[in-house]
Design an enzyme around this catalytic site. Structure first.
Site, PDB file in Angstrom:
ATOM      1  NE  ARG A 131      -2.773  -7.702  -4.166  1.00 16.77           N
ATOM      2  CZ  ARG A 131      -3.556  -8.062  -2.963  1.00 16.77           C
ATOM      3  NH1 ARG A 131      -3.274  -8.451  -2.080  1.00 16.77           N
ATOM      4  NH2 ARG A 131      -4.644  -8.439  -3.513  1.00 16.77           N
ATOM      5  CE  LYS A 140     -13.961  -7.149   4.298  1.00 15.39           C
ATOM      6  NZ  LYS A 140     -12.779  -6.786   3.386  1.00 15.39           N
ATOM      7  CB  SER A 159      -4.169  -6.545   4.956  1.00 16.00           C
ATOM      8  OG  SER A 159      -3.839  -5.410   4.342  1.00 16.00           O
ATOM      9  CG  HIS A 193      -1.750  -1.019   1.314  1.00 12.07           C
ATOM     10  ND1 HIS A 193      -1.950  -1.794   2.518  1.00 12.07           N
ATOM     11  CD2 HIS A 193      -2.864  -1.348   0.612  1.00 12.07           C
ATOM     12  CE1 HIS A 193      -3.090  -2.736   2.297  1.00 12.07           C
ATOM     13  NE2 HIS A 193      -3.434  -2.226   1.057  1.00 12.07           N
TER      14      HIS A 193
HETATM   15  O1  PNS Z   1      -8.822  -2.965   0.493  1.00 14.08           O
HETATM   16  P1  PNS Z   1     -10.029  -3.319   0.133  1.00 14.08           P
HETATM   17  O2  PNS Z   1     -11.076  -4.207   1.095  1.00 14.08           O
HETATM   18  O3  PNS Z   1      -9.725  -4.281  -1.341  1.00 14.08           O
HETATM   19  O4  PNS Z   1     -11.041  -2.173  -0.414  1.00 14.08           O
HETATM   20  C1  PNS Z   1     -12.207  -2.300  -1.011  1.00 14.08           C
HETATM   21  C2  PNS Z   1     -12.925  -0.920  -1.256  1.00 14.08           C
HETATM   22  C3  PNS Z   1     -13.184  -0.284   0.324  1.00 14.08           C
HETATM   23  C4  PNS Z   1     -12.424  -0.052  -2.060  1.00 14.08           C
HETATM   24  C5  PNS Z   1     -14.630  -1.113  -1.710  1.00 14.08           C
HETATM   25  O5  PNS Z   1     -15.014  -2.361  -0.885  1.00 14.08           O
HETATM   26  C6  PNS Z   1     -15.408  -0.095  -1.516  1.00 14.08           C
HETATM   27  O6  PNS Z   1     -15.284   0.790  -2.309  1.00 14.08           O
HETATM   28  N1  PNS Z   1     -16.299   0.068  -0.586  1.00 14.08           N
HETATM   29  C7  PNS Z   1     -17.407   0.883  -0.453  1.00 14.08           C
HETATM   30  C8  PNS Z   1     -18.578   0.567  -0.979  1.00 14.08           C
HETATM   31  C9  PNS Z   1     -18.806   0.697  -2.323  1.00 14.08           C
HETATM   32  O7  PNS Z   1     -18.926   2.039  -2.963  1.00 14.08           O
HETATM   33  N2  PNS Z   1     -19.117  -0.208  -3.212  1.00 14.08           N
HETATM   34  C10 PNS Z   1     -19.181  -0.226  -4.487  1.00 14.08           C
HETATM   35  C11 PNS Z   1     -17.817  -0.369  -4.906  1.00 14.08           C
HETATM   36  S1  PNS Z   1     -18.080  -0.945  -6.890  1.00 14.08           S
END
Ligand code: PNS
Length: 167
Positions: free
Chosen positions: A97, A48, A135, A24
């Protein structure tokens, strides 16, 4: 000819960051060189069960990014595109990645663009050295008592050690 305004180019780098890793950090460093300001936005996800609370994650990110003068740390709930609009940001940063990341990331980018047509997702490939890092994997290694200082910022390694020592 249109004269360029002096409005700041702001990007949001969203994620769970439970916890932030060197992968990150590598993405963040590159994003900070491309944009005037990058907001690292930690998702509040009640579904979560994280190792670190949102506040702990934000503190760890703040510590790891204290030398970056154009990086801010925040948290958000709900839809990312709404948070991005609220912050007047012009881009969403996501790290890649490996090829398998791309499928889901592209789907999210399309959905975000559909929800907000001005939302641009900028994909930044991770340094090869961190391509296997996540993570979850770092948590697994740390949970078995192994040192993880080569994978995460030093304050994070210390905090993980403390968490698993108490567990
Ligand atoms: O680190 P992560 O868990 O891969 O991040 C995922 C994240 C936070 C970017 C994604 O889950 C997100 O944007 N969640 C917020 C809800 C949302 O907007 N969902 C629609 C995305 S298509």
């Amino acid at each position: 000819m249109e004269i360029a305004g002096n409005s700041k180019k702001i990007a949001v780098y969203p994620g769970s960051f439970d916890p932030i890793t060197n992968g990150h950090m590598d993405i963040l460093k590159r994003a900070a060189a491309l944009f005037d300001q990058v907001i690292v936005a930690v998702l509040h996800n009640p579904n979560k069960n994280p190792l670190f609370s949102v506040e702990e994650r934000m503190n760890l990110i703040s510590e790891a990014t204290k030398d970056y003068d154009n990086v801010a740390v925040d948290s958000f709930m709900g839809l990312l595109v709404e948070y991005v609009s609220m912050k007047s940001a012009s881009a969403i940063i996501r790290g890649l990645r490996e090829i398998s990341d791309f499928e889901n990331e592209l789907r999210m980018a399309h959905m975000n663009r559909h929800l907000n047509s001005s939302c641009v997702t900028v994909f930044i490939p991770t340094n090869n050295a961190y391509s296997y890092l996540s993570s979850s994997l770092v948590k697994e290694v740390a949970s078995h008592g192994r040192d993880v200082t080569e994978f995460v910022p030093s304050a994070v390694a210390k905090a993980m050690h403390e968490k698993y020592r108490k567990a």
